[in-house]
Scaffold this motif. Structure first.
Motif, mmCIF file in Angstrom:
data_model
loop_
_atom_site.group_PDB
_atom_site.id
_atom_site.type_symbol
_atom_site.label_atom_id
_atom_site.label_comp_id
_atom_site.label_asym_id
_atom_site.label_seq_id
_atom_site.Cartn_x
_atom_site.Cartn_y
_atom_site.Cartn_z
ATOM 1 N N ASN A 150 -3.845 -8.214 5.636
ATOM 2 C CA ASN A 150 -3.078 -7.939 4.406
ATOM 3 C C ASN A 150 -3.567 -7.108 3.366
ATOM 4 O O ASN A 150 -3.280 -6.050 2.707
ATOM 5 C CB ASN A 150 -2.514 -9.275 3.686
ATOM 6 C CG ASN A 150 -1.469 -9.071 2.781
ATOM 7 O OD1 ASN A 150 -1.724 -9.699 1.368
ATOM 8 N ND2 ASN A 150 -0.032 -8.768 2.952
ATOM 9 N N PHE A 151 -4.875 -7.317 3.063
ATOM 10 C CA PHE A 151 -5.605 -6.605 2.262
ATOM 11 C C PHE A 151 -5.782 -5.065 2.554
ATOM 12 O O PHE A 151 -5.689 -4.240 1.980
ATOM 13 C CB PHE A 151 -7.141 -7.352 1.997
ATOM 14 C CG PHE A 151 -7.918 -6.362 1.216
ATOM 15 C CD1 PHE A 151 -7.795 -6.758 -0.170
ATOM 16 C CD2 PHE A 151 -8.745 -5.437 1.687
ATOM 17 C CE1 PHE A 151 -8.878 -5.995 -1.060
ATOM 18 C CE2 PHE A 151 -9.570 -4.804 0.786
ATOM 19 C CZ PHE A 151 -9.634 -5.230 -0.625
ATOM 20 N N VAL A 152 -5.954 -4.988 3.701
ATOM 21 C CA VAL A 152 -6.133 -3.698 4.604
ATOM 22 C C VAL A 152 -4.943 -2.766 4.246
ATOM 23 O O VAL A 152 -4.948 -1.905 3.907
ATOM 24 C CB VAL A 152 -6.408 -3.674 6.089
ATOM 25 C CG1 VAL A 152 -6.271 -2.313 6.750
ATOM 26 C CG2 VAL A 152 -8.116 -4.266 6.123
ATOM 27 N N GLU A 153 -3.915 -3.583 4.370
ATOM 28 C CA GLU A 153 -2.443 -2.795 4.517
ATOM 29 C C GLU A 153 -2.333 -2.363 2.836
ATOM 30 O O GLU A 153 -1.994 -1.316 2.616
ATOM 31 C CB GLU A 153 -1.355 -3.465 4.722
ATOM 32 C CG GLU A 153 0.018 -2.778 4.751
ATOM 33 C CD GLU A 153 1.252 -3.497 5.369
ATOM 34 O OE1 GLU A 153 1.112 -4.762 4.873
ATOM 35 O OE2 GLU A 153 2.213 -3.019 5.752
ATOM 36 N N ASN A 154 -2.464 -3.490 1.869
ATOM 37 C CA ASN A 154 -2.261 -3.307 0.613
ATOM 38 C C ASN A 154 -3.044 -2.089 0.045
ATOM 39 O O ASN A 154 -2.817 -1.023 -0.623
ATOM 40 C CB ASN A 154 -2.523 -4.305 -0.359
ATOM 41 C CG ASN A 154 -1.501 -5.398 0.124
ATOM 42 O OD1 ASN A 154 -0.569 -4.918 0.230
ATOM 43 N ND2 ASN A 154 -1.758 -6.463 -0.535
ATOM 44 N N LEU A 155 -4.400 -2.016 0.446
ATOM 45 C CA LEU A 155 -5.396 -0.982 0.034
ATOM 46 C C LEU A 155 -4.790 0.308 0.606
ATOM 47 O O LEU A 155 -4.877 1.354 0.121
ATOM 48 C CB LEU A 155 -6.894 -1.143 0.675
ATOM 49 C CG LEU A 155 -7.784 -0.164 0.107
ATOM 50 C CD1 LEU A 155 -7.927 -0.417 -1.580
ATOM 51 C CD2 LEU A 155 -9.366 -0.551 0.571
ATOM 52 N N GLY A 156 -4.256 0.306 1.977
ATOM 53 C CA GLY A 156 -3.756 1.750 2.451
ATOM 54 C C GLY A 156 -2.566 2.176 1.517
ATOM 55 O O GLY A 156 -2.459 3.347 1.151
ATOM 56 N N VAL A 157 -1.883 1.215 1.129
ATOM 57 C CA VAL A 157 -0.680 1.510 0.413
ATOM 58 C C VAL A 157 -1.001 2.076 -0.909
ATOM 59 O O VAL A 157 -0.204 2.853 -1.511
ATOM 60 C CB VAL A 157 0.204 0.288 0.373
ATOM 61 C CG1 VAL A 157 1.654 0.386 -0.616
ATOM 62 C CG2 VAL A 157 1.021 -0.072 1.695
ATOM 63 N N SER A 158 -1.825 1.471 -1.508
ATOM 64 C CA SER A 158 -2.490 1.753 -3.015
ATOM 65 C C SER A 158 -3.283 3.111 -3.063
ATOM 66 O O SER A 158 -3.411 3.306 -4.121
ATOM 67 C CB SER A 158 -2.671 0.515 -3.773
ATOM 68 O OG SER A 158 -4.077 0.089 -3.126
ATOM 69 N N THR A 159 -3.708 3.476 -2.272
ATOM 70 C CA THR A 159 -4.600 4.584 -2.098
ATOM 71 C C THR A 159 -3.978 5.827 -1.572
ATOM 72 O O THR A 159 -3.586 5.808 -0.399
ATOM 73 C CB THR A 159 -5.779 4.345 -1.240
ATOM 74 O OG1 THR A 159 -6.483 3.158 -1.622
ATOM 75 C CG2 THR A 159 -6.924 5.574 -1.513
ATOM 76 N N THR A 160 -3.796 6.700 -2.298
ATOM 77 C CA THR A 160 -3.238 7.883 -2.025
ATOM 78 C C THR A 160 -3.778 8.708 -0.966
ATOM 79 O O THR A 160 -4.953 8.849 -0.824
ATOM 80 C CB THR A 160 -3.047 8.990 -3.254
ATOM 81 O OG1 THR A 160 -2.430 8.305 -4.230
ATOM 82 C CG2 THR A 160 -2.159 10.363 -2.837
ATOM 83 N N GLY A 161 -2.911 8.914 0.299
ATOM 84 C CA GLY A 161 -3.352 9.767 1.420
ATOM 85 C C GLY A 161 -4.033 8.839 2.226
ATOM 86 O O GLY A 161 -4.622 9.354 3.435
#
Ligand code: GLV
Ligand code: MN
Ligand code: MN
Length: 407
Positions: A243-254
């Protein structure tokens, strides 16, 4: 070119039948169906006057001679392996198109030889590390890579021997000194060209990628009798981490970040998971953003392990920098697309490609073909006949330009 494009597509569909799993397309490094692919494509190459060999890394290589002996050479290539349950075009299309380009020359010779290469491995499925084929050409397939083992305990070197090849001859697989450059045709594997209604796209750069194995170890136990407070559940921790991995992906542009594979021990309905081994794949055009994201993901794994009384370990499998395509070849490719009568679109690639391994060694260029529905790494992967025609036309113009720029 339309008849050639139709042939390209029907050959890709035929080769999709060479698979490890009936009903699916799965073809990993030097598996038995890879031999059938070599046989089929090797025979086509020979019919076109190419000399064919398989190098020590299992790459299929066909050389179409130049007008004069001793001339330089251009490589056209892509990979012959697939992900599990793949489509029929990722990789192999670029090899079949290389052969179609030679066919389109109708026995005419260029001032440079054309070497068509079908790389043995690009996806990293069997050994967890990608690009084995192109690394052999780049000269970076060293002993540490040859010692990697697959899930059955077979090393890369053993797999090479079992295929009838000799890993000691790896240095002979290296790029010839007189190589002018590399061209790779590949499906886009995304939706951009389709959204623009363009048949092809000129690749400027390929994003960098990290591949890491992360394992959480707790203690397995009875799902009915172990109280929630006393558990050391490796799977519950992994779920939070994903869940953390996905959220960081979503919140970091590109940034794109994927946990695509889990191995759970003992993997039973009524047993608390004692260990989970997870794959992590992180990509970004800026290497420092990617490295920073990976650090944060690994730190979060350590924090979760501390909170939950687990152990965590990580093993880096790949840290591949973002790579620029050769600026001169990029502008010539744009020119070639234009001269062939198609609109020019420059783009970067989120997928990894053999071109990124060769680009630090020789000038490299890539041309993407529209992916209907943006679908790839899936059986529904497709390509349109008219887009194959467009790419072949642009490819022929590109080679003609190379003829006038033999620098
Ligand atoms: C290759 O297909 C990749 O994973 O980028
Ligand atoms: Mn792929
Ligand atoms: Mn590919």
């Amino acid at each position: 070119m339309d008849h050639l494009a139709l042939d390209v597509i029907s050959l890709c569909r035929k080769l999709a039948g060479f698979t490890e799993e009936p009903g699916h397309i799965t073809r990993t490094f030097l598996s038995p169906p890879m031999r059938s692919v070599h046989r089929e494509l090797g025979a086509r190459m020979e019919q076109l006057g190419m000399s064919v060999n398989i190098d020590a890394a299992g790459n299929l290589r066909g050389l179409y001679p130049a007008r004069t002996p001793g001339a330089r050479r251009v490589i056209i290539g892509s990979h012959l392996d697939t992900v599990p349950h793949a489509g029929a075009y990722d990789g192999i299309l670029g090899v079949v198109m290389g052969i179609a380009i030679v066919e389109a020359l109708t026995s005419l010779r260029m001032p440079f030889a054309i070497e068509v290469v079908g790389f043995s491995e690009e996806e990293g499925v069997r050994f967890g590390v990608p690009f084995l084929g192109s690394r052999a050409l780049a000269g970076t397939l060293d002993d540490s890579v040859l010692a990697l083992r697959d899930a059955q305990g077979v090393s890369v070197a053993d797999a090479i021997r079992a295929f009838g090849l000799d890993p000691a001859r790896m240095p002979e697989a290296r790029l010839a000194d007189n190589t002018l450059g590399y061209l790779e045709f590949h499906i886009e594997q995304g939706p951009i060209l389709e959204s623009l209604n363009y048949p092809v796209g000129v690749v400027d750069a390929i994003v960098g990628q990290s591949r890491i194995n992360v394992s959480f170890t707790g203690k397995s136990g009875h799902a009915g009798t172990t109280s929630m407070k006393l558990r050391r559940d490796a799977l519950a921790a992994t779920a939070l981490w994903i869940n953390f991995v996905e959220n960081l992906g979503v919140s970091t542009t590109g940034l794109v970040a994927t946990v695509g594979r889990l191995e759970i021990e003992p993997n039973a309905r009524n047993v608390i998971a004692g260990q989970v081994r997870a794959s992590l794949d992180v990509r970004h055009a800026d290497d420092s953003v990617r490295h920073d994201a990976v650090e944060r993901m690994l730190k979060h794994a350590r924090d979760l392990a501390t909170e939950r009384n687990l152990e965590v370990a990580s093993e880096k499998k790949l840290d591949q920098s973002a790579v620029q395509m050769d600026p001169k070849l990029v502008s010539r490719m744009a020119e070639a697309v234009k001269s062939a009568g198609y609109p020019v679109h420059h783009m970067s690639s989120g997928a990894g490609h053999d071109a990124m391994i060769l680009a630090p060694k020789i000038p490299a260029a890539m041309l993407f073909l529209r992916s209907p529905g943006g679908i790839s790494h899936h059986p529904d992967e497709n390509v349109l006949v008219e887009d194959v025609t467009a790419a072949l036309n642009a490819g022929m113009h590109f080679l003609e330009q190379w003829e006038t720029h033999l620098d």
